[in-house]
Structures are given as structure tokens and as C-alpha cells.
Motif scaffolding. Structure first.
Motif, PDB file in Angstrom:
ATOM      1  N   THR A  86      -4.500   7.653 -11.363  1.00  0.00           N
ATOM      2  CA  THR A  86      -3.419   8.619 -11.316  1.00  0.00           C
ATOM      3  C   THR A  86      -2.098   7.966 -10.929  1.00  0.00           C
ATOM      4  OG1 THR A  86      -4.056   9.202  -9.051  1.00  0.00           O
ATOM      5  CG2 THR A  86      -4.941  10.544 -10.811  1.00  0.00           C
ATOM      6  N   LEU A  87      -2.014   7.415  -9.722  1.00  0.00           N
ATOM      7  CA  LEU A  87      -0.790   6.761  -9.274  1.00  0.00           C
ATOM      8  C   LEU A  87      -1.016   5.263  -9.133  1.00  0.00           C
ATOM      9  CD1 LEU A  87       0.571   9.170  -6.510  1.00  0.00           C
ATOM     10  CD2 LEU A  87       1.257   9.011  -8.900  1.00  0.00           C
ATOM     11  N   GLY A  88       0.021   4.508  -9.425  1.00  0.00           N
ATOM     12  CA  GLY A  88      -0.051   3.058  -9.256  1.00  0.00           C
ATOM     13  C   GLY A  88       1.171   2.550  -8.509  1.00  0.00           C
ATOM     14  N   PHE A  89       0.950   1.842  -7.412  1.00  0.00           N
ATOM     15  CA  PHE A  89       2.038   1.173  -6.701  1.00  0.00           C
ATOM     16  C   PHE A  89       2.005  -0.279  -7.165  1.00  0.00           C
ATOM     17  CE2 PHE A  89       3.875  -0.360  -2.445  1.00  0.00           C
ATOM     18  CZ  PHE A  89       5.162  -0.221  -2.920  1.00  0.00           C
ATOM     19  N   LEU A  90       2.997  -0.660  -7.986  1.00  0.00           N
ATOM     20  CA  LEU A  90       2.883  -1.867  -8.794  1.00  0.00           C
ATOM     21  C   LEU A  90       4.060  -2.811  -8.605  1.00  0.00           C
ATOM     22  CD1 LEU A  90       1.934  -0.034 -12.113  1.00  0.00           C
ATOM     23  CD2 LEU A  90       0.364  -0.879 -10.375  1.00  0.00           C
ATOM     24  N   VAL A  91       3.800  -4.059  -8.932  1.00  0.00           N
ATOM     25  CA  VAL A  91       4.848  -5.070  -9.054  1.00  0.00           C
ATOM     26  C   VAL A  91       5.101  -5.279 -10.540  1.00  0.00           C
ATOM     27  CG1 VAL A  91       5.476  -7.474  -8.669  1.00  0.00           C
ATOM     28  CG2 VAL A  91       4.246  -6.215  -6.907  1.00  0.00           C
ATOM     29  N   GLU A  92       6.331  -5.026 -10.981  1.00  0.00           N
ATOM     30  CA  GLU A  92       6.705  -5.238 -12.382  1.00  0.00           C
ATOM     31  C   GLU A  92       7.279  -6.640 -12.526  1.00  0.00           C
ATOM     32  OE1 GLU A  92       8.724  -2.168 -15.105  1.00  0.00           O
ATOM     33  OE2 GLU A  92      10.366  -3.442 -14.432  1.00  0.00           O
ATOM     34  N   ARG A  93       6.677  -7.429 -13.413  1.00  0.00           N
ATOM     35  CA  ARG A  93       7.043  -8.836 -13.542  1.00  0.00           C
ATOM     36  C   ARG A  93       8.384  -9.010 -14.253  1.00  0.00           C
ATOM     37  NH1 ARG A  93       3.719 -10.580  -9.759  1.00  0.00           N
ATOM     38  NH2 ARG A  93       1.516 -10.192 -10.222  1.00  0.00           N
ATOM     39  N   GLY A 131       0.823  -1.201   0.000  1.00  0.00           N
ATOM     40  CA  GLY A 131       0.000   0.000   0.000  1.00  0.00           C
ATOM     41  C   GLY A 131       0.856   1.250   0.000  1.00  0.00           C
ATOM     42  N   PHE A 132       0.224   2.394  -0.194  1.00  0.00           N
ATOM     43  CA  PHE A 132       0.951   3.661  -0.198  1.00  0.00           C
ATOM     44  C   PHE A 132       0.012   4.811   0.123  1.00  0.00           C
ATOM     45  CE2 PHE A 132      -0.875   3.888  -4.386  1.00  0.00           C
ATOM     46  CZ  PHE A 132      -1.002   5.245  -4.663  1.00  0.00           C
ATOM     47  N   THR A 133       0.591   5.916   0.568  1.00  0.00           N
ATOM     48  CA  THR A 133      -0.111   7.185   0.716  1.00  0.00           C
ATOM     49  C   THR A 133       0.755   8.259   0.072  1.00  0.00           C
ATOM     50  OG1 THR A 133       0.909   7.642   2.858  1.00  0.00           O
ATOM     51  CG2 THR A 133      -1.198   6.500   2.878  1.00  0.00           C
ATOM     52  N   ALA A 134       0.117   9.264  -0.510  1.00  0.00           N
ATOM     53  CA  ALA A 134       0.865  10.328  -1.176  1.00  0.00           C
ATOM     54  C   ALA A 134       0.056  11.613  -1.148  1.00  0.00           C
ATOM     55  CB  ALA A 134       1.180   9.941  -2.620  1.00  0.00           C
ATOM     56  N   SER A 135       0.765  12.728  -1.154  1.00  0.00           N
ATOM     57  CA  SER A 135       0.161  14.048  -1.276  1.00  0.00           C
ATOM     58  C   SER A 135       0.574  14.601  -2.628  1.00  0.00           C
ATOM     59  CB  SER A 135       0.651  14.957  -0.139  1.00  0.00           C
ATOM     60  OG  SER A 135       0.126  16.259  -0.278  1.00  0.00           O
ATOM     61  N   ILE A 136      -0.414  14.869  -3.509  1.00  0.00           N
ATOM     62  CA  ILE A 136      -0.100  15.206  -4.897  1.00  0.00           C
ATOM     63  C   ILE A 136      -0.919  16.407  -5.361  1.00  0.00           C
ATOM     64  CG2 ILE A 136       0.411  12.799  -5.442  1.00  0.00           C
ATOM     65  CD1 ILE A 136      -2.277  12.652  -6.881  1.00  0.00           C
ATOM     66  N   VAL A 194      -3.952  10.881  -1.499  1.00  0.00           N
ATOM     67  CA  VAL A 194      -4.448   9.648  -2.088  1.00  0.00           C
ATOM     68  C   VAL A 194      -3.778   8.477  -1.371  1.00  0.00           C
ATOM     69  CG1 VAL A 194      -4.950  10.600  -4.363  1.00  0.00           C
ATOM     70  CG2 VAL A 194      -2.669   9.709  -3.887  1.00  0.00           C
ATOM     71  N   SER A 195      -4.459   7.339  -1.356  1.00  0.00           N
ATOM     72  CA  SER A 195      -3.903   6.148  -0.726  1.00  0.00           C
ATOM     73  C   SER A 195      -4.598   4.929  -1.281  1.00  0.00           C
ATOM     74  CB  SER A 195      -4.068   6.209   0.799  1.00  0.00           C
ATOM     75  OG  SER A 195      -5.441   6.221   1.153  1.00  0.00           O
ATOM     76  N   GLY A 196      -3.962   3.784  -1.105  1.00  0.00           N
ATOM     77  CA  GLY A 196      -4.558   2.528  -1.560  1.00  0.00           C
ATOM     78  C   GLY A 196      -3.738   1.348  -1.097  1.00  0.00           C
TER      79      GLY A 196
END
Length: 381
Positions: A288-295, A270-275, A344-346
């Protein structure tokens, strides 16, 4: 490695209702019916555990192998239910200080928790379980009707005899521009957000589990960074200095850009950000933002003619990038440059293999400014 929860049938042989996610032990009181075999009884040709709230003898052992955790349902006395044991589970965690111990302050990720006699949940100071976190759990505030001063909330725990917790967390305090992803192929460094910069560095459970990718000023030419000289490792990050915002120096010294997965597993991230948007007319629609795992297994070269992004949603192909996307609640078409930041967060759960990379990228249609960023991941399996 801990296996997924295995649900077991039990009957409540205590004198009170067992609430959801309560901690239990074998009942020591006699059952009024059925054939009794220690902690197990048979009824209707089924073998059932005979459980109740934890008693003092079982609490004294502080052994997760002797404890069980109720499922998400309340179980009245003399009623059947389902419980789990020896796995990562959600359990009630005490959060008050009525006994002179500030359980809320002492319950932190990786701290040890234990069972207590005639108590609904786990308390600080024991040793039967290791606490993992509250993210993704029900937010209900549970209270014991007999002891209303005791408060509980649901959190993730795992037996203390299990493998050590694998996790990382990062904090980026510098302001930074993150440019939108465009085109097919690899995401450029300008499309990724720095995961830790200035005086901070990623906190890793172990370099056996993770490593981070950082810019090494000693081998890069002066000016724009040469990312061909960037290696995986855990060296010191660039030092912070007065006036760090979007200056050329700050941009060149981004710090950690990605986290390398060295130990495969299922991760809650997860993540939180101020944008805020920094271009007039920027549309923050979609993701807008994606906290991702790149395969690591994805062959980008072979897929160079494939459109790796869905223009409607902004979501990348899951065979290549998978994770959590988020956008501001008040997204809109901005006709002028925004003067305020939004939060934003997720969070989500993603399986990662060795060699995969964790990163945060801009999947919006315009340049975003980030003034604060916090990312984390914890292994569930």
C-alpha cells in the motif's frame, strides 16, 4: 565516517557470565593461565583480549576507545567470545530509575551515554557513546541477576568521538488524499504524501545533510500549485488554519513533499501512518504505502518504455526506487467505503547517494486517506 564493526576475539576473565551486548573493559584481574601482556594474552598461538565487565577505573575515563561491546552471545567465565569496538554497535542501555536517575527518560536520540563500574550496559549521564535509537534491535528486557532492580534493553550507539549523527524526521498532521501510482515514468505529486505540513516542518540534523522541497505560495499562481516553481531549501512551511482537511487550500499547501539527500550514507529509515480506503471496491492487496529512496542516477527518460512497477507486488524497480513497503494486517477487498482507519508502519536500511530523494508514495490500487504520518531516517554510516 565510522567503519562497519570489526569483530575481535576475547576471553572472559571476569567472575560472571557476560550477557549479549554487554559493555566490557580490559580485565584487571590476573589470568590463571597463558602469557599475560597487559590486556592481551596468548593462547594456542592466538592473541586474545582479556576482558570483563567495566571496572571503576575504566568507567572514570569515559573513553569509547577503552571499551568493548560483546556480540549477540553470552560468554561464561574463562570462555572465548567475539566483541567489537569503535563502530556503530548494539549495546545494553539502562532503562530503570533505581539509582535515582530516570535513565529511560534521559535516553533520547543523540544524547550521550557512558559506562559505569560493574554495570552491564551504558547509562545516562556519561560521555563515551552517543545514543542513536532502539529501532530494529532485540526487544529483550535484560536484568542483572546480582542487581535485579537494574533493567536494560538493546539500542544502537556510536562512539562520541565519531562524526555527528545525521538524521531527519517529519510529522504530517493534516488529512490528505494520496492517489495510486499508475503508468510509467515519474511519480506525480498527487501520488506522494506530504512529509510535513501545517505548523510543522521537517527536523533536519543539518542543511548540509538534507533539504526539503516545499511549495512557495509567493511565486505560484493562485489556485492549483505550480510545481515548476518548487525549489529545494528550508523555508517556512505554510501555516496551519482551522478546518484543514482535504480542502483545496490544504491540498495546495502540502508543505514538504520530499527530502533531498545532500550527504551520502547508509540510512535506517522508517514510518508510521494512519490510513483508510476512500473508494468502494478498493483492493488493498499487495503493497500500500512505500517510504522510498528515489535514485538520482536513474535515467527515467531513457527508461520511459520500461515497466517500472511489478503489478503482482506493487514494488518498483530497485534501480529506481528502494525502501520499505507496508500494508494493513487485515487487508481485504472493501465493498464499501471504510469508516475506520488502520495503522501501518515499517522500517529498513537503504544506501543513499547525494541527490537521491526520500519520499512516501501510494503503491496501492486505489486512493488512500492519511490522517497522520511520521517519517524518519538516521545515518548508520
Amino acid at each position: 565516517m565510522i567503519s562497519a564493526p570489526r569483530w575481535l576475539s576475547f576471553v572472559n576473565r571476569g567472575s560472571q557470565e557476560i550477557p549479549p551486548f554487554a559493555v566490557m573493559s580490559p580485565a584487571t584481574i590476573a589470568a590463571r593461565s597463558s602469557t599475560k601482556l597487559g590486556a592481551i594474552e596468548t593462547a594456542d598461538q592466538d592473541a586474545l583480549l582479556r576482558l570483563a565487565l567495566v571496572d571503576a577505573p575504566h568507567a572514570a575515563f569515559q573513553d569509547a576507545a577503552l571499551l568493548f561491546v560483546n556480540g549477540p552471545q553470552a560468554v561464561p567465565p574463562a570462555t572465548r567470545g567475539s566483541c567489537s569496538q569503535g563502530a556503530i554497535v548494539q549495546a545494553l542501555i539502562r532503562q530503570d530509575a533505581s539509582d535515582g536517575v530516570d535513565h529511560q527518560a534521559l535516553v533520547r536520540p543523540d544524547s550521550l551515554l557512558g559506562a559505569a563500574g560493574d554495570c552491564l550496559g551504558l547509562i545516562a549521564g556519561g560521555s563515551a557513546f552517543r545514543f542513536l535509537g532502539f529501532d530494529g534491535c532485540p526487544t529483550t528486557d535484560y536484568r542483572d541477576r546480582r542487581q535485579p532492580q537494574q533493567r536494560f534493553r538493546v539500542g544502537w550507539v556510536t562512539p562520541s568521538f565519531s562524526a555527528p549523527t545525521r538524521y531527519f524526521k517529519t510529522e504530517e498532521r493534516r488529512r490528505q488524499y494520496v492517489y495510486p501510482y499508475a503508468g510509467v515514468g515519474l511519480i506525480l505529486e498527487s501520488n506522494r504524501a506530504s512529509l510535513a505540513g501545517g505548523a510543522t516542518r521537517p527536523q533536519l540534523s543539518s542543511i548540509v545533510d538534507f533539504a526539503y522541497r516545499t511549495y512557495d505560495a509567493a511565486v505560484a499562481p493562485e489556485g492549483a500549485p505550480d510545481y515548476s516553481q518548487v525549489n529545494w531549501g528550508t523555508p517556512n512551511l505554510p501555516p496551519s488554519r482551522d478546518g484543514d482537511t482535504q480542502t483545496a487550500i490544504a491540498a495546495a499547501e502540502k508543505g514538504a513533499l520530499q527530502i533531498l539527500c545532500n550527504n551520502a550514507g547508509v540510512y535506517q529509515l522508517g514510518f508510521t501512518a494512519s490510513i483508510k480506503a476512500v473508494q468502494a471496491g478498493v483492493d488493498l492487496r499487495g503493497m500500500t504505502l512505500g517510504f522510498l529512496v528515489e535514485r538520482n542516477s536513474f535515467d527515467v527518460g531513457a527508461a520511459h518504455d520500461i515497466d517500472l512497477i511489478d503489478d503482482e507486488s506493487g514494488i518498483f524497480l530497485p534501480a529506481w526506487q528502494e525502501g520499505v513497503y507496508t500494508r494493513p494486517e487485515n487487508w481485504a477487498q472493501f465493498e464499501e467505503i471504510d469508516s475506520y482507519f488502520v495503522n501501518v508502519s515499517g522500517s529498513t536500511i537503504v544506501a543513499a547517494e547525494k541527490g537521491d530523494r526520500f519520499q512516501l508514495v501510494n503503491a496501492a490500487t486505489g486512493v488512500l486517506e492519511i490522517r497522520y504520518l511520521n517519517c524518519w531516517a538516521t545515518a548508520l554510516m
